[in-house]
Design an enzyme around this catalytic site. Structure first.
Site, PDB file in Angstrom:
ATOM      1  N   GLU A  25     -41.823  52.197  24.522  1.00  0.00           N
ATOM      2  CA  GLU A  25     -40.415  52.119  24.093  1.00  0.00           C
ATOM      3  C   GLU A  25     -39.514  51.691  25.250  1.00  0.00           C
ATOM      4  OE1 GLU A  25     -40.143  52.276  21.073  1.00  0.00           O
ATOM      5  OE2 GLU A  25     -41.602  53.688  20.259  1.00  0.00           O
ATOM      6  N   CYS A  79     -34.110  49.082  16.287  1.00  0.00           N
ATOM      7  CA  CYS A  79     -35.107  50.101  15.953  1.00  0.00           C
ATOM      8  C   CYS A  79     -35.538  50.853  17.205  1.00  0.00           C
ATOM      9  CB  CYS A  79     -36.331  49.464  15.300  1.00  0.00           C
ATOM     10  SG  CYS A  79     -35.997  48.546  13.783  1.00  0.00           S
TER      11      CYS A  79
END
Length: 392
Positions: free
Chosen positions: A371, A246
């Site tokens: 991230e 993801c």
């Protein structure tokens, strides 16, 4: 004067007609719908709740997925959506990125047919909002250290633990939560769970006082003996491969989004320096100013070509996670540097929210960190080129 974008190396020639159409559609949407409201939301620290349905109507949510009302766009078209959203604000792009890459993607890739039918269509329309629960208060860069645990008890899993720095957490209808499990078979693993708002034992708390991403909701997720049914588990994946896949989807979008923020800062700095007169001529006529503007053009152009090539690799199924790390690292570094230089060129005006550069500068500090931090991407690439892991 409307925003026209920077295309110093004629990148438009590399785009298909459909890709240019997507880019131009979202460029107009950002100019007409988002730029007029971002200032008040950033100042107030609020998220425009009308945004999800507007993005859904344009096909932006789950844009690269097939079926369930999703647009089925290619990687480059999806990247250009991120570019235009972040040209307005990283917080708006973060919402779309989380919804598409971190919530809809794992449900689409790993969910049951019933989970897909329940969530994907509504999420594509912006009628349901999701969040992604991986990062914890003590474990961000090292997700393998997570403490959030799910214990199987009869026909339920019982979750305990916390997640932190979760985009859209306080407004999400469902959270994709990653937790350690022990099903009693002697094989603990990480599994993904769909935890719905209102489930007993599940609560959220928004994080206040942010300098960055102020037009985005950032929250803690708290699980205290939170019981979910067995069919809340994402059945198609087990282990860290799930959440890491993801993150690769999201990092790809960020590599494009950072270009948008950089272009916004360059455009503002160029126009400002061309009109700001000091010592009898526009400051754009001075060597030091021109040097900064040229550095911006160079940085953006290189980032555009990196993102485009990454998109072609993704399109062909040949992209590697390390290549995504390189693009995220390079492009976000570039955007952060440009935002700082743009703020500098605007002088004192650059610290007011009448101009964009200061807002982008603050936002990009978060993008530089989330991230996968810049340091983590450096180590990912370092291991790839040397064959030696330096994480421990």
């Amino acid at each position: 004067m409307p925003f026209s974008g920077l295309d110093y190396f004629a990148l438009d020639d590399l785009l298909t007609d459909d890709e240019r159409l997507v880019r131009d559609t979202f460029r107009r949407f950002v100019d007409d719908e988002l730029m007029p409201i971002i200032g008040k939301h950033f100042r107030a620290g609020t998220f425009p709740m009308e945004l999800p349905k507007k993005l859904g109507a344009l096909g932006a949510l789950g844009a690269s997925l097939e079926g369930y009302g999703c647009a089925g766009m290619g990687p480059i078209a999806y990247g250009l959506i991120n570019q235009e959203l972040e040209r307005c604000d990283s917080g708006f792009r973060s919402f779309g990125s989380v919804q598409s890459s971190l919530v809809m993607y794992p449900i689409h890739a790993f969910g049951s047919d019933a989970q897909k039918e329940r969530w994907l269509g509504r999420m594509a329309k912006g009628e349901a909002i999701g969040c992604f629960g991986l990062t914890e208060p003590d474990f961000g860069s090292n997700p393998s250290g997570m403490r959030c645990a799910a214990v199987k008890k009869g026909d339920r899993y019982v979750l305990n633990g916390e997640k932190r720095w979760i985009t859209s957490g306080g407004i999400a209808d469902v959270a994709v939560v990653w937790a350690r499990t022990d099903d009693g078979d002697g094989a603990p693993a990480v599994r993904g769970f769909l935890v719905e708002r209102g489930t007993p034992g599940y609560s959220t708390r928004d994080i206040e006082g942010k300098f960055s991403l102020r037009a985005s909701v950032t929250s803690e997720l708290i699980f205290e003996d939170c019981a979910v049914p067995l069919d809340a588990v994402l059945p198609g994946v087990k282990g860290l491969r799930g959440p890491l896949s993801c993150l690769n989807q999201a990092r790809y979008g960020i590599s494009w989004g950072a270009i948008g923020a950089a272009m916004a800062c360059y455009d503002e700095a160029l126009r400002y320096t061309q009109s700001r007169v000091q010592f009898k001529k526009p400051i754009a006529g001075y060597q030091l100013v021109q040097a900064k503007l040229v550095d911006m053009v160079e940085g953006i152009t290189k980032a555009q070509l990196v993102a485009w090539r990454l998109g072609k690799l993704k399109e062909s199924g040949k992209v590697r996670p390390q290549q995504i790390s390189l693009a995220k690292r390079n492009n976000v570094r570039m955007a952060r540097d440009i935002a700082r230089d743009a703020r500098d060129l605007l002088g004192a005006n650059g610290v007011t929210d009448e101009y964009q550069a200061g807002r982008h500068m603050c936002n990009l500090e978060s993008v530089f960190t989330y991230e996968g931090t810049d340091h983590i991407h450096t180590l990912i690439i370092g291991e790839d080129v040397t064959g030696i892991a330096a994480f421990e």
